[in-house]
Scaffold this motif. Sequence first.
Motif, mmCIF file in Angstrom:
data_model
loop_
_atom_site.group_PDB
_atom_site.id
_atom_site.type_symbol
_atom_site.label_atom_id
_atom_site.label_comp_id
_atom_site.label_asym_id
_atom_site.label_seq_id
_atom_site.Cartn_x
_atom_site.Cartn_y
_atom_site.Cartn_z
ATOM 1 N N LEU A 61 35.122 3.488 31.379
ATOM 2 C CA LEU A 61 35.020 3.156 32.796
ATOM 3 C C LEU A 61 35.211 1.670 33.057
ATOM 4 O O LEU A 61 35.186 1.237 34.210
ATOM 5 C CB LEU A 61 33.653 3.599 33.333
ATOM 6 C CG LEU A 61 33.372 5.103 33.278
ATOM 7 C CD1 LEU A 61 31.956 5.388 33.772
ATOM 8 C CD2 LEU A 61 34.393 5.879 34.102
ATOM 9 N N ALA A 62 35.373 0.899 32.011
ATOM 10 C CA ALA A 62 35.505 -0.547 32.160
ATOM 11 C C ALA A 62 36.975 -0.949 32.240
ATOM 12 O O ALA A 62 37.814 -0.440 31.479
ATOM 13 C CB ALA A 62 34.835 -1.268 30.988
ATOM 14 N N GLY A 63 37.285 -1.859 33.164
ATOM 15 C CA GLY A 63 38.631 -2.392 33.271
ATOM 16 C C GLY A 63 38.759 -3.673 32.479
ATOM 17 O O GLY A 63 37.912 -4.572 32.571
ATOM 18 N N ARG A 78 35.499 -5.792 33.554
ATOM 19 C CA ARG A 78 34.706 -5.432 34.723
ATOM 20 C C ARG A 78 34.089 -4.051 34.476
ATOM 21 O O ARG A 78 34.792 -3.133 34.077
ATOM 22 C CB ARG A 78 35.569 -5.413 35.971
ATOM 23 C CG ARG A 78 34.774 -5.118 37.245
ATOM 24 C CD ARG A 78 35.642 -5.238 38.479
ATOM 25 N NE ARG A 78 36.006 -6.618 38.732
ATOM 26 C CZ ARG A 78 35.222 -7.509 39.341
ATOM 27 N NH1 ARG A 78 34.000 -7.141 39.732
ATOM 28 N NH2 ARG A 78 35.621 -8.733 39.552
ATOM 29 N N PHE A 79 32.796 -3.941 34.723
ATOM 30 C CA PHE A 79 32.081 -2.691 34.455
ATOM 31 C C PHE A 79 30.931 -2.560 35.434
ATOM 32 O O PHE A 79 30.557 -3.524 36.122
ATOM 33 C CB PHE A 79 31.566 -2.677 33.010
ATOM 34 C CG PHE A 79 30.647 -3.830 32.697
ATOM 35 C CD1 PHE A 79 29.266 -3.690 32.774
ATOM 36 C CD2 PHE A 79 31.163 -5.066 32.328
ATOM 37 C CE1 PHE A 79 28.419 -4.749 32.502
ATOM 38 C CE2 PHE A 79 30.321 -6.137 32.050
ATOM 39 C CZ PHE A 79 28.955 -5.973 32.141
ATOM 40 N N SER A 80 30.342 -1.399 35.492
ATOM 41 C CA SER A 80 29.206 -1.145 36.378
ATOM 42 C C SER A 80 27.918 -1.158 35.563
ATOM 43 O O SER A 80 27.789 -0.440 34.563
ATOM 44 C CB SER A 80 29.359 0.208 37.085
ATOM 45 O OG SER A 80 30.481 0.193 37.949
ATOM 46 N N PRO A 83 21.119 -0.810 38.537
ATOM 47 C CA PRO A 83 20.767 -1.429 39.824
ATOM 48 C C PRO A 83 20.241 -2.852 39.638
ATOM 49 O O PRO A 83 19.388 -3.109 38.793
ATOM 50 C CB PRO A 83 19.668 -0.499 40.375
ATOM 51 C CG PRO A 83 19.964 0.823 39.748
ATOM 52 C CD PRO A 83 20.487 0.516 38.380
ATOM 53 N N GLY A 84 20.782 -3.767 40.413
ATOM 54 C CA GLY A 84 20.376 -5.168 40.323
ATOM 55 C C GLY A 84 21.238 -5.999 39.401
ATOM 56 O O GLY A 84 21.123 -7.227 39.383
ATOM 57 N N PHE A 85 22.126 -5.349 38.630
ATOM 58 C CA PHE A 85 22.915 -6.098 37.649
ATOM 59 C C PHE A 85 23.916 -7.039 38.319
ATOM 60 O O PHE A 85 24.267 -8.075 37.743
ATOM 61 C CB PHE A 85 23.654 -5.132 36.712
ATOM 62 C CG PHE A 85 24.287 -5.812 35.527
ATOM 63 C CD1 PHE A 85 23.526 -6.134 34.411
ATOM 64 C CD2 PHE A 85 25.630 -6.157 35.533
ATOM 65 C CE1 PHE A 85 24.089 -6.771 33.326
ATOM 66 C CE2 PHE A 85 26.208 -6.784 34.455
ATOM 67 C CZ PHE A 85 25.436 -7.099 33.340
ATOM 68 N N LYS A 86 24.358 -6.708 39.523
ATOM 69 C CA LYS A 86 25.303 -7.582 40.219
ATOM 70 C C LYS A 86 24.722 -8.975 40.460
ATOM 71 O O LYS A 86 25.456 -9.960 40.542
ATOM 72 C CB LYS A 86 25.710 -6.961 41.559
ATOM 73 C CG LYS A 86 26.693 -5.813 41.447
ATOM 74 C CD LYS A 86 27.109 -5.331 42.818
ATOM 75 C CE LYS A 86 28.129 -4.201 42.704
ATOM 76 N NZ LYS A 86 28.562 -3.701 44.028
ATOM 77 N N GLU A 87 23.384 -9.061 40.589
ATOM 78 C CA GLU A 87 22.735 -10.354 40.840
ATOM 79 C C GLU A 87 22.445 -11.123 39.553
ATOM 80 O O GLU A 87 22.016 -12.278 39.607
ATOM 81 C CB GLU A 87 21.416 -10.150 41.587
ATOM 82 C CG GLU A 87 21.582 -9.744 43.049
ATOM 83 C CD GLU A 87 22.046 -8.319 43.213
ATOM 84 O OE1 GLU A 87 21.453 -7.435 42.555
ATOM 85 O OE2 GLU A 87 23.010 -8.086 43.975
ATOM 86 N N LEU A 167 33.339 -5.527 23.944
ATOM 87 C CA LEU A 167 33.210 -4.141 24.402
ATOM 88 C C LEU A 167 31.815 -3.594 24.110
ATOM 89 O O LEU A 167 31.216 -2.891 24.940
ATOM 90 C CB LEU A 167 34.270 -3.271 23.738
ATOM 91 C CG LEU A 167 35.725 -3.566 24.125
ATOM 92 C CD1 LEU A 167 36.665 -2.658 23.336
ATOM 93 C CD2 LEU A 167 35.931 -3.378 25.630
ATOM 94 N N ASN A 168 31.279 -3.914 22.942
ATOM 95 C CA ASN A 168 29.925 -3.465 22.581
ATOM 96 C C ASN A 168 28.902 -4.042 23.547
ATOM 97 O O ASN A 168 27.985 -3.340 24.020
ATOM 98 C CB ASN A 168 29.617 -3.890 21.141
ATOM 99 C CG ASN A 168 28.299 -3.330 20.653
ATOM 100 O OD1 ASN A 168 27.691 -2.454 21.264
ATOM 101 N ND2 ASN A 168 27.830 -3.845 19.516
ATOM 102 N N LEU A 169 29.054 -5.320 23.896
ATOM 103 C CA LEU A 169 28.129 -5.971 24.825
ATOM 104 C C LEU A 169 28.184 -5.306 26.200
ATOM 105 O O LEU A 169 27.142 -5.030 26.815
ATOM 106 C CB LEU A 169 28.484 -7.456 24.940
ATOM 107 C CG LEU A 169 27.576 -8.306 25.821
ATOM 108 C CD1 LEU A 169 26.151 -8.326 25.290
ATOM 109 C CD2 LEU A 169 28.120 -9.737 25.922
ATOM 110 N N CYS A 170 29.381 -5.024 26.666
ATOM 111 C CA CYS A 170 29.514 -4.362 27.976
ATOM 112 C C CYS A 170 28.877 -2.980 27.981
ATOM 113 O O CYS A 170 28.249 -2.578 28.963
ATOM 114 C CB CYS A 170 30.993 -4.268 28.363
ATOM 115 S SG CYS A 170 31.730 -5.867 28.746
#
Length: 451
Positions: A61-63, A78-80, A83-87, A167-170
């Motif tokens: 799912l990561a670009g 870029r990945f999802s 909740p709250g990770f965007k901040e 990739l592992n970190l993401c």
Amino acid sequence: MWELIVMALSGAGGAALTGWHRSLRSRLQLWQDVAASCGLSEVESYSVWNLYLVLKAQAGLAGVWIGSYGKKTRVGIRFSGPPGFKELKISRETSAPAAREIEVGDEPFDRAFFVEGPVRLACALLDAETRRLLLSLNAEGHLAIAGERLEVVTSDSQLPRIFPLLLNLCRRFARPVDLEQHLADNAFRDPEPGVRLRNLLLLIREPGDARTIEVLRTACADASPQVRLRAAKELGAEGRDILVGVAESTEDDACSAEAVSILGRALPFERARAILIQALRRRRLQTAQACLETLGRHGTAEAISALAKVMAREKGELAAAAAQALGMTESTLAEPSLIQALQREEIDLRVAVANALARVGSAAAVLPLKEAAERSEDGELRRAARQAIAEIQSRFHGASPGQLSLAGAEAGQLSLAQAEAGQLSLAAETTGQLSLRDAEEERELPPGGAA
């Protein structure tokens, strides 16, 4: 002539351009090989004016994109996240970190990174393995995470090694998060004591989860005295034996001192005195001072005797702390040793003694305090002595018949309360005059005269 020059330049420029194209193709091939080795899909690449290369692909799912950045290579993913990770923002530490910076309790990591965002989420996600990956990647390139996007600037030579780590970190950041469980796991298992303590504190600040009590009980057996101390403190009476153990431990002076202070009078006198003796021998000053305060709160004759010995034998802050503790006893039994200590040379000690006598002193302390102030040029000591005298006077003001007080007209004058006949006082008009008064008459005697 000019034709020859143009031909020469064209040949040189063509050769250079050919070499540049060959370099671009080689670079792109490297990126494609890296993408294939990591199982990326939907791989596509393009160039801009044959100067700027870009490779795009998907990793689940990561670009993913890889682009040329001069001689360096920039990788973005870029990945999802939860909740709250965007901040959440993670970047290299600056020389002047901002006040809102989050510290997770791992000193090498906290020195290397600036972290900002939701505190509980940051500490839950930044477990030991995630911190290790971040430190490893940061050593190979300039790493930053913000807005659900990871970027790193590195070299082509490092790309095959670090791309799998990225990739592992993401994937670690994108996994579902049970905050309470992650914090509990970190408090149990993280190899860094500071991280265990930080996660434990976050659990404590958000009570209500049944797991918190179990975490606290487990933390009472932690190898770190700081963790044991905090867990035992939160458990209240259940953690008292753990607090005593921390107080008696020689591992960490600050922790032992805090444990003694938390226990207070709940720490039996004999144990407090034993901890004090050990602390004095090992010169663990914070613990010693905490024990002195605790003995002062006990206020017994035995405690006063122990405090007086410390004040007599020690110098500097320990002697001053013993004097302050004697004042805390609020017992007249402490007065003789305090008056004697006014003869010492240390200003800090004498100031502490004066402050203590303000609490426990009687009329017997007035003249020694006045003399101590007169023979010193230190303003703080003079103020402390004057204040102590005023406090002593206020305690005896308006005393009942037969009580001794200080007359208001002159410092050092003595009188008995004025309500009854037969009172003894120093006359207000002439210092040193002695008068006996009754209801019918007043007979003054000159200084040195016979009665």
